[in-house]
Every structure is written in C-alpha cells, then in structure tokens.
Write a protein that holds these residues in place. Structure first.
Motif, short mmCIF file in Angstrom:
data_model
loop_
_atom_site.label_atom_id
_atom_site.label_comp_id
_atom_site.label_asym_id
_atom_site.label_seq_id
_atom_site.Cartn_x
_atom_site.Cartn_y
_atom_site.Cartn_z
N THR A 13 0.81 -1.23 0.00
CA THR A 13 0.00 0.00 0.00
C THR A 13 0.84 1.27 0.00
O THR A 13 0.29 2.37 -0.13
N LEU A 14 2.16 1.13 0.14
CA LEU A 14 3.01 2.32 0.27
C LEU A 14 3.94 2.47 -0.93
O LEU A 14 4.41 1.48 -1.49
N GLY A 15 4.18 3.71 -1.30
CA GLY A 15 5.13 4.01 -2.35
C GLY A 15 6.30 4.81 -1.81
O GLY A 15 6.38 5.11 -0.61
N MET A 16 7.20 5.20 -2.69
CA MET A 16 8.35 6.01 -2.27
C MET A 16 7.90 7.31 -1.63
O MET A 16 8.54 7.82 -0.71
N ALA A 17 6.78 7.86 -2.08
CA ALA A 17 6.27 9.11 -1.51
C ALA A 17 5.96 8.97 -0.03
O ALA A 17 6.08 9.95 0.74
N ASP A 18 5.57 7.77 0.40
CA ASP A 18 5.27 7.53 1.82
C ASP A 18 6.53 7.36 2.65
O ASP A 18 6.51 7.54 3.87
N MET A 19 7.61 6.95 1.99
CA MET A 19 8.86 6.66 2.70
C MET A 19 9.79 7.86 2.77
O MET A 19 10.59 7.97 3.71
N VAL A 20 9.73 8.74 1.79
CA VAL A 20 10.58 9.93 1.78
C VAL A 20 9.74 11.11 2.26
O VAL A 20 8.97 11.69 1.50
N ASP A 21 9.87 11.42 3.53
CA ASP A 21 9.12 12.54 4.10
C ASP A 21 10.07 13.43 4.91
O ASP A 21 11.29 13.28 4.84
N GLU A 22 9.52 14.35 5.68
CA GLU A 22 10.35 15.29 6.42
C GLU A 22 11.29 14.59 7.40
O GLU A 22 12.46 14.96 7.53
N LYS A 23 10.79 13.58 8.09
CA LYS A 23 11.61 12.87 9.06
C LYS A 23 12.72 12.08 8.38
O LYS A 23 13.86 12.01 8.88
N THR A 24 12.40 11.47 7.25
CA THR A 24 13.41 10.73 6.50
C THR A 24 14.52 11.64 6.03
O THR A 24 15.71 11.28 6.08
N ILE A 25 14.14 12.83 5.55
CA ILE A 25 15.15 13.80 5.08
C ILE A 25 16.03 14.24 6.25
O ILE A 25 17.26 14.33 6.12
N VAL A 26 15.44 14.52 7.40
CA VAL A 26 16.24 14.90 8.57
C VAL A 26 17.19 13.77 8.95
O VAL A 26 18.36 14.01 9.28
N ASN A 27 16.73 12.53 8.89
CA ASN A 27 17.61 11.40 9.17
C ASN A 27 18.82 11.39 8.24
O ASN A 27 19.95 11.11 8.66
N ALA A 28 18.58 11.69 6.97
CA ALA A 28 19.69 11.73 6.01
C ALA A 28 20.69 12.83 6.38
O ALA A 28 21.91 12.62 6.31
N LEU A 29 20.19 14.00 6.77
CA LEU A 29 21.08 15.10 7.13
C LEU A 29 21.90 14.75 8.37
O LEU A 29 23.10 15.04 8.44
N VAL A 30 21.27 14.12 9.34
CA VAL A 30 21.98 13.71 10.55
C VAL A 30 23.09 12.71 10.20
O VAL A 30 24.22 12.81 10.70
N ALA A 31 22.78 11.77 9.34
CA ALA A 31 23.80 10.78 8.93
C ALA A 31 24.95 11.45 8.21
O ALA A 31 26.12 11.11 8.43
#
Length: 607
Positions: A275-293
């Motif tokens: 039921t989920l696509g990439m749009a559901d997985m790449v959100d504001e929290k995911t982006i912040v996680n990337a920046l932290v990494a």
C-alpha cells in the motif's frame, strides 16, 4: 528525540506544509489508477511486452502480478557501476521465482567525476543529475510498472534517480548498491604523491602508478566522497535493504542482497498487497535522518545541494540553516578519509552503518518512526546481513565498535558536532566543511588572490606567486557561469601551501570534491559572480576574512568603496561550446542558486 532535531524537523514540516500536501495529493491521484497496465490500450500493452518470453507475457496479461521496472546506471567505465552488467538477469530470475516479471525499463547516463576532474566534461557534471532525473522519468513513463529497482551509486546518479523516481512516488522503489572495491593504496600516501607531483618532485609515471593502485578494480572508490555518502544516506533513509551499502561486489552476500531486494520490490507492489510508495517513505523525518547521517560522518558537501533538490522533489523544503543547526548538536562518529586515514572498508568492518544507526537512534538523533522498504521503523537498520547456511539473515549490530579509531559511539564521539558550517557576510552565503580541517586553520584573514579560471591557479603556484598568506578566490564557477564544476584539481596546490606554513583558504562560487580535505574552503558561495554576486567586486590584495567559528565570510574593504566598484565580467563563451556543453545552455540559464539545490527544475520558485 533530541530537542534540536525535533525542533528542526517541526520547522521543516511547517515550512513544507503546502508543497508537501500538493505532492502527496498528486501521488494519491496517480496511485488510484494503478496497476497502470489496466489503463493501457491493447496496442500499448502489446508493444510493452512484445519482447518478453511467452510465460512473462501470460503473467502481464493477468494484471494480478507485479511488473518490476529496472532503471540502471550501468556502464563499464565507472568502476562502481561495472558490476551492474549482470544484475538485470539476476533480478529477472529472482522476480520470476515470485511469479512476477521484471523488465529493464531504461538506462540513465552515468559520468565519472574522477575522470572529468579539471576537464571540460566536468562542466556537465552537476546538470547530469537533472538529466538522470529526466531519464528516470522517461524510463517509468510507460505505465507498465508496479514497483521500481534503481541501480546507481555515484555522485549525481543517486540524487538523479531519487528525484526521477519521486515523480512516480506512488510506486515503491528500492535502490540496489554494488559495493566498494577492496582497499588499495592508503589515502594518506595517495595524497602525498599528489602533492609531490604538484611541486614537481615526482613525474607523471609515479603519479599514474599511485592513482592506479588507489583505483584498481570493480567497485566504488573507497574514500568517503560523494558516492559513498550517497550509499550511507540512502540506507539511513530506509531505501536500501539494511546493511547493504558496503558489501563488496561479486561476492555471494552481494548477490543474495540483490536477489532479496528484487523480491522485496515484488512484496511491496500493489498486486501483492503493498500500500506504500516512495512518496510515503521519503518525508520530512526521513530527510532529517539523512542530514543527521551526513553530518555525523563528515559526508560530502555536494549534498548541501543534492539533498535540497531531493527533498524538493518530495515536496519538502530544507535549507542550509537546517544543516547548520543540526551540525551544532550531531556528534562526529567516524574517521574516514578525508576526515581521517581509514576508508569505507575499515568503517564497514568496524560495525558500519548498522552500528552508526544504532548509536544515533540511541542518542535520539534519528527518527525511528519512519516507513522503510522493509517495514515501519528505522531500528530494523541497526542490523547487518550475513549468509547462514546459504540463507540471508540479519544480525544485530555489535554492542561496541570493532575499531574505535574509525567508528566511535555517541557517548564518546570524535567531536561534539558535525563539522559543517554556514558562512554569511558581505561576500555572500556559502558552506564550509571543517571536519577534516585542523582547528588552527578555521580562521584565516589574508589578502585575496583572484582567479576567474581554475586553470590559472596552477601557473601562479608554479611561478611562486602564491608563496604567501592568501585567500584564493576562484569565481565565475557557479551553476549559471559554467555548470559549477568541482575544483578538486586545486586541492594539491593549496595543501602544499598550507604545509609550507602559509595561512591559506579558498573562497569560490564553485564546488569542491566530496573528498575535500584539510584546507578551509568556503564553497557554493552565492549570489554567484556571473549573477552579479559580490565576488565579482573582489580585487587582488583585498583583505578577506573567513571565520568558520563565527560563520563569517567578509571582505574588510570599506562598504562604500566596495559597493561602488564595477562588477568584473568574465568571457565565458569558451565554456558554452564543445564537449556537449552547448546542449546544457538551458540548464545553466535556469539554474537556481546552490542553497536551492542548483536545480533547473524549481528555479522560478526558489529565486
């Protein structure tokens, strides 16, 4: 959650309300029409599976099984991408085992910045990202597919694939890496030979031998530049299988991971109940996680542009203040070249991405409540893959680092912050990576030596004109001027000057390599000189101050005098023609500034 990470995340969510809602609505509208093959006319569908085997045609006719798109950046000139040559058949067979079909939907261009450094081709590099995004969209435009496998690793390629796939964000997508080459010549020795060559103390044969021992086999280059930063960030975003980033190519474990990713793409598809696509997985929290990494590992400065563009493709608006505020509280947990002497193989062997994620989650610096390609929760990524009786299983990351000189814990970091600073002042706004810069070099105040062409710096160095304290200003290198090439060619010269005891720094509206190192460099400065920025008013001998501690980039010339100066101009006609550069003129004209992602897609909004 750490209060600063929480505050930055909430700010991004608030800032992105309108654009994120509009993006999600678009994806929901598209999602309601899938599986897309049902919307195709018979002639369309016949064309779409004409070259398939009869058994694959029979599956695709029924509409109740997945068709997985393969979008690949394979070519055999890029060592990192050469292993992809055999992936399509591995993927097809793995998907057929699930009763579904995989089709090679399209190839995207993949240029090697290591080959084009200092060459005309580097002026196509940045905009190859947007070209790859468009190529990905073309590959997925046939409305034949239920999920996507993205095969790419290097600098602009992963960001381009992500931007393109996010336009089809109603489909689930998984990125499949290929892994790093085995360790070669130590990075410190490679750097030493480069500087000796810059000084004329070794010849071209010795330099080529050194480089060939560093870059010697299939797989990603092993320093922690943009390519390996890509892999780490994508994994922390939950878009790889857990622990997949740094397993070597052409090994049983790598092949098992590729097969599992292919089959997971089937499981995620709508015909299989997903039921989920990439749009559901790449959100504001995911982006912040990337920046932290990125910040916790001292990753590539290129991502202060690329991840801005990726976020925008998902309707999320981030800026350099977000990077900077996070950098102040995210500890540095790795020592990987250029931020140390170890390479990504040593990082992987020390516990790698699973250990890093475990530590950052434990410190409240990553959001756990995110969707990933293996389910809800980033904590699943605090595990690494192993083969056990020929079966792929995941085991928890080690409780402690296996090499504290390379990978540290959040309780005992190498540094309390991430080492990325935003610089602002009367010369514009830029970024500086200080994770590899000794603290005694964080502040440099010296006369400017101005170049409008990076190639002129080598001549000035050879003639001894740079044997002094100086801030080297290399301008007319921004996206609108010449496509914003990396200026990594300058690194050995500047490193030699610093080693000779001179106070030296670089200020530029261009880029530096993801392997930028020990010399302080204010990069991505905008407004760029070609767009009327203040760098176009700097003259030789002007006193310039770069202060990474206070975040200041300024010229000390009185404001009235400086502002009254005419803007210098550069003849950029030679950068507009030949080597394919004439085909990218539209992108140069459309490009947004660096903090807006240096993109040709959203310039009217961001400027």
């Amino acid at each position: 959650m750490h209060p600063t990470v929480d505050r930055v995340t909430r700010r991004i969510i608030e800032r992105s309300k309108a654009t994120r809602a509009a993006y999600l609505q678009r994806m929901e509208n598209l999602k309601n029409n899938k599986p897309q093959r049902k919307t195709l006319a018979c002639g369309n569908l016949a064309h779409g599976f004409a070259a398939c085997t009869q058994s694959d045609k029979d599956v695709l006719r029924l509409m109740n099984q997945a068709n997985v798109a393969i979008v690949s950046a394979y070519n055999d000139m890029l060592s990192a991408h050469q292993p992809y040559e055999t992936y399509p058949e591995v993927i097809r067979n793995a998907v057929r085992e699930m009763g579904s079909v995989a089709q090679f939907a399209g190839g995207v261009p993949a240029m090697c910045d290591g080959v084009t450094q200092g060459q005309p081709g580097m002026e196509l590099s940045l905009f190859s990202r947007d070209t790859i995004a468009m190529s990905t969209a073309i590959a997925l435009s046939h409305n034949m597919f239920d999920s996507v496998l993205l095969l790419g690793i290097c600098d602009k390629i992963v960001p381009g694939l992500l931007i393109g796939a996010l336009s089809f964000g109603y489909l689930p997508s998984i990125l499949i890496p290929a892994g790093p080459m085995p360790s070669g010549l130590p990075n410190k020795e490679k750097q030493r030979i480069r500087q000796l060559y810059a000084e004329g103390k070794v010849g071209k044969d010795e330099l080529l031998e050194s480089e060939s021992q560093s870059y010697h086999s299939p797989g990603t280059c092993t320093f922690y530049g943009t390519a390996n930063s890509n892999q780490l960030l994508v994994e922390v975003m939950g878009l790889h299988l857990p622990g997949a980033a740094f397993t070597h190519p052409n090994t049983p474990l790598r092949e098992a991971l590729t097969k599992e990713a292919a089959q997971q793409a089937v499981r995620l598809s709508a015909p299989n109940g997903g039921t989920l696509g990439m749009a559901d997985m790449v959100d504001e929290k995911t982006i912040v996680n990337a920046l932290v990494a990125l910040l916790s590992t001292g990753g590539s400065t290129n991502h202060t542009m690329h991840w801005v563009a990726i976020a925008r493709a998902a309707g999320v608006i981030i800026n350099w203040d977000d990077f900077s505020e996070l950098s102040d509280v995210v500890p540095s947990l790795t020592r990987i070249y250029p931020n140390g002497q170890a390479d990504v193989n040593a990082f992987h062997e020390a516990g790698g991405t699973p250990f890093l994620i475990k530590e950052l989650l434990g410190a409240g610096l990553l959001h756990d409540d995110v969707e990933t390609v293996v389910g809800k929760g980033l904590s699943r990524y605090a595990q690494g893959p192993v083969l056990q009786n020929n079966a792929l299983v995941w085991k928890d990351a080690p409780a402690e680092t296996l090499n504290p000189a390379v990978l540290s814990s959040a309780a005992e970091p190498f540094s309390p912050n991430g080492g990325l600073k935003v610089l602002s002042g009367n010369l514009g706004r830029g970024v500086i990576k200080v994770s590899a810069v000794a603290e005694e070099h964080w502040v440099v105040e010296a006369p400017a030596v101005v170049f409008d062409d990076q190639n002129d710096l080598g001549d000035a160095f050879s003639s001894g004109k740079l044997n002094k304290d100086c801030i080297v200003v290399v301008r007319f290198q921004g996206p609108k001027a010449n496509g914003m090439p990396e200026l990594h060619k300058l690194t050995p010269y500047l490193g030699v000057l610093q080693d000779r005891g001179f106070k030296v720094a670089l200020v530029t509206d261009g880029r530096m390599s993801g392997a930028s190192g020990k010399v302080p460099a204010a990069i991505h400065v905008y407004p760029e000189a070609a767009n009327g920025g203040p760098l176009a008013r700097v003259r030789n001998g002007d006193l310039v101050r770069l202060d990474a501690r206070k975040g200041v980039l300024e010229i000390l010339t009185p404001a009235e005098e400086f502002d009254a100066r005419p803007l210098a101009t550069a003849n950029l006609s030679a950068n507009e023609l030949d080597y394919g550069r004439e085909l990218f003129g539209m992108m140069r004209r459309q490009a947004s500034h660096a903090e807006a992602g240096a993109s040709s897609f959203w310039s009217s909004v961001d400027e």
